[in-house]
Scaffold this active site. Structure first.
Site, PDB file in Angstrom:
ATOM      1  CG  HIS A 121       6.122   2.572   1.416  1.00  0.00           C
ATOM      2  ND1 HIS A 121       4.786   2.894   1.491  1.00  0.00           N
ATOM      3  CD2 HIS A 121       6.371   1.756   2.473  1.00  0.00           C
ATOM      4  CE1 HIS A 121       4.244   2.290   2.537  1.00  0.00           C
ATOM      5  NE2 HIS A 121       5.176   1.598   3.163  1.00  0.00           N
ATOM      6  CE1 TYR A 123      -4.306   0.803  -0.451  1.00  0.00           C
ATOM      7  CE2 TYR A 123      -3.743   2.604   1.036  1.00  0.00           C
ATOM      8  CZ  TYR A 123      -4.599   2.030   0.123  1.00  0.00           C
ATOM      9  OH  TYR A 123      -5.748   2.682  -0.241  1.00  0.00           O
TER      10      TYR A 123
HETATM   11  P1  AMP Z   1       5.686  -0.360   6.194  1.00  0.00           P
HETATM   12  O1  AMP Z   1       5.132  -0.694   4.850  1.00  0.00           O
HETATM   13  O2  AMP Z   1       4.778   0.485   7.031  1.00  0.00           O
HETATM   14  O3  AMP Z   1       6.209  -1.571   6.928  1.00  0.00           O
HETATM   15  O4  AMP Z   1       6.957   0.549   5.929  1.00  0.00           O
HETATM   16  C1  AMP Z   1       8.019   0.091   5.137  1.00  0.00           C
HETATM   17  C2  AMP Z   1       9.182   1.031   5.296  1.00  0.00           C
HETATM   18  O5  AMP Z   1       8.797   2.335   4.873  1.00  0.00           O
HETATM   19  C3  AMP Z   1       9.664   1.157   6.750  1.00  0.00           C
HETATM   20  O6  AMP Z   1      11.084   1.212   6.762  1.00  0.00           O
HETATM   21  C4  AMP Z   1       9.060   2.472   7.171  1.00  0.00           C
HETATM   22  O7  AMP Z   1       9.786   3.127   8.190  1.00  0.00           O
HETATM   23  C5  AMP Z   1       9.133   3.265   5.876  1.00  0.00           C
HETATM   24  N1  AMP Z   1       8.179   4.384   5.903  1.00  0.00           N
HETATM   25  C6  AMP Z   1       6.855   4.324   6.171  1.00  0.00           C
HETATM   26  N2  AMP Z   1       6.318   5.561   6.162  1.00  0.00           N
HETATM   27  C7  AMP Z   1       7.333   6.420   5.905  1.00  0.00           C
HETATM   28  C8  AMP Z   1       7.425   7.836   5.777  1.00  0.00           C
HETATM   29  N3  AMP Z   1       6.365   8.634   5.924  1.00  0.00           N
HETATM   30  N4  AMP Z   1       8.635   8.380   5.506  1.00  0.00           N
HETATM   31  C9  AMP Z   1       9.724   7.587   5.362  1.00  0.00           C
HETATM   32  N5  AMP Z   1       9.704   6.243   5.469  1.00  0.00           N
HETATM   33  C10 AMP Z   1       8.527   5.664   5.732  1.00  0.00           C
END
Ligand code: AMP
Length: 283
Positions: free
Chosen positions: A34, A29
């Site tokens: 990301h 998503y």
């Molecule tokens: P997730 O899909 O939530 O597991 O996130 C995957 C990666 O994206 C993780 O390393 C998160 O820290 C990073 N991430 C999620 N949201 C953000 C954001 N707003 N800014 C930077 N990195 C993000």
């Protein structure tokens, strides 16, 4: 761009990838947060692997695993545009076959804050990330500062278990009004979306107080609490001002300090953070 669903297939492709290999683990998503990770990986490595896997073991029994948003077709179109080489999208039983029974557990830094609020969460995170590292064998792995404690826990796992890769931190990407981008922001209705801004406002207040010379963590925490409590839709789970490496709570703010929080907006639990360092910038 190759889309791979099995561990065996990824392992057989891995030796053919030009090195160094950059890796971005995600739960899909995808949003601009990301994509910032993917772009940095793309800029720094000849090969980029992205995983999309909603990891069941990092969700508690009453959390949002079943309703976690997903749109694989859209995710794949976005990753194709970023010129990703491989997307790894395993089904749950590929990662966790029926007899799976081994876990990776990081100590103290995984037990507080998110670890205390979500028992078992980091055990799930470190286990799946260790598996993904073993499968993908990346030279560099990219994680967002948005999940600051996750970054600290992963760095600790990599150091303690002698994993041969570099962990790269990428700054938090925010909406124009300051709300940190998150897949969970889609749960917010328009009224809650407005109320959610209070997290960023509280973090900005902490930065302001710190830059004006306030060193007493209790004073900063109290002012943040007061501000958030003025928002009727917000309920504080925790506000922490801690050493950015050990996560020990601070009485006197000594940089680099991690100001982090979890706040419920209606039913949605949001987390955000800033780092107070000598230049007062995020890292
Ligand atoms: P997730 O899909 O939530 O597991 O996130 C995957 C990666 O994206 C993780 O390393 C998160 O820290 C990073 N991430 C999620 N949201 C953000 C954001 N707003 N800014 C930077 N990195 C993000």
């Amino acid at each position: 761009m190759k889309i791979i669903e099995t561990i065996a297939e990824l392992k057989s492709l891995r030796p053919k990838l030009a090195e160094p290999v950059g890796f971005v683990p995600t739960m899909g998503y995808l949003h601009q947060g990301h994509l910032a990770l993917v772009r940095q990986a793309r800029a720094e490595n000849p090969s980029v692997v992205v995983s999309i896997f909603v990891n069941p073991t990092q969700f508690g029994p009453h959390e949002d695993f079943k309703q976690y948003p997903h749109d694989p077709q859209r995710d794949l179109a976005l990753l194709e545009k970023e010129k990703v080489d491989i997307v790894f999208m395993p089904p749950a039983d590929e990662m966790y076959p029926p007899k799976f029974n081994s876990w990776v557990e990081v100590g103290k830094v995984a037990e507080r804050l998110e670890g205390a609020a979500r028992p078992g969460h980091f055990r799930g995170v470190t286990t799946v990330v260790a598996k993904l590292f073993n499968i993908v064998q990346p030279d560099r792995a990219y994680f967002g500062q948005k999940d600051a404690q996750q970054l600290i826990v992963i760095r600790k796992m990599v150091a303690d278990l002698d994993m041969s890769l570099e962990v790269v931190a990428v700054p938090t990407v925010r909406e124009p009004d300051g709300l940190a981008m998150s897949s969970r922001n889609t749960y917010l209705n328009p009224e809650e979306r407005k109320a959610a801004l209070v997290l960023y406002q509280a973090l900005t207040l902490a930065q302001k107080l710190w830059s004006q010379g306030e060193k007493d963590a209790k004073v900063i925490r109290q002012q943040m609490t007061d501000l958030i409590q003025k928002q009727p839709l917000a309920e504080i789970d925790y506000i922490s001002i801690a050493d950015a490496e050990t996560l020990d709570e601070l009485d006197r703010v000594k940089p680099p300090a991690l100001v982090s929080m979890a706040v419920r907006i209606g039913k949605t639990r949001l987390i955000d953070n800033v780092v107070l360092n000598s230049e007062n910038k995020d890292y």
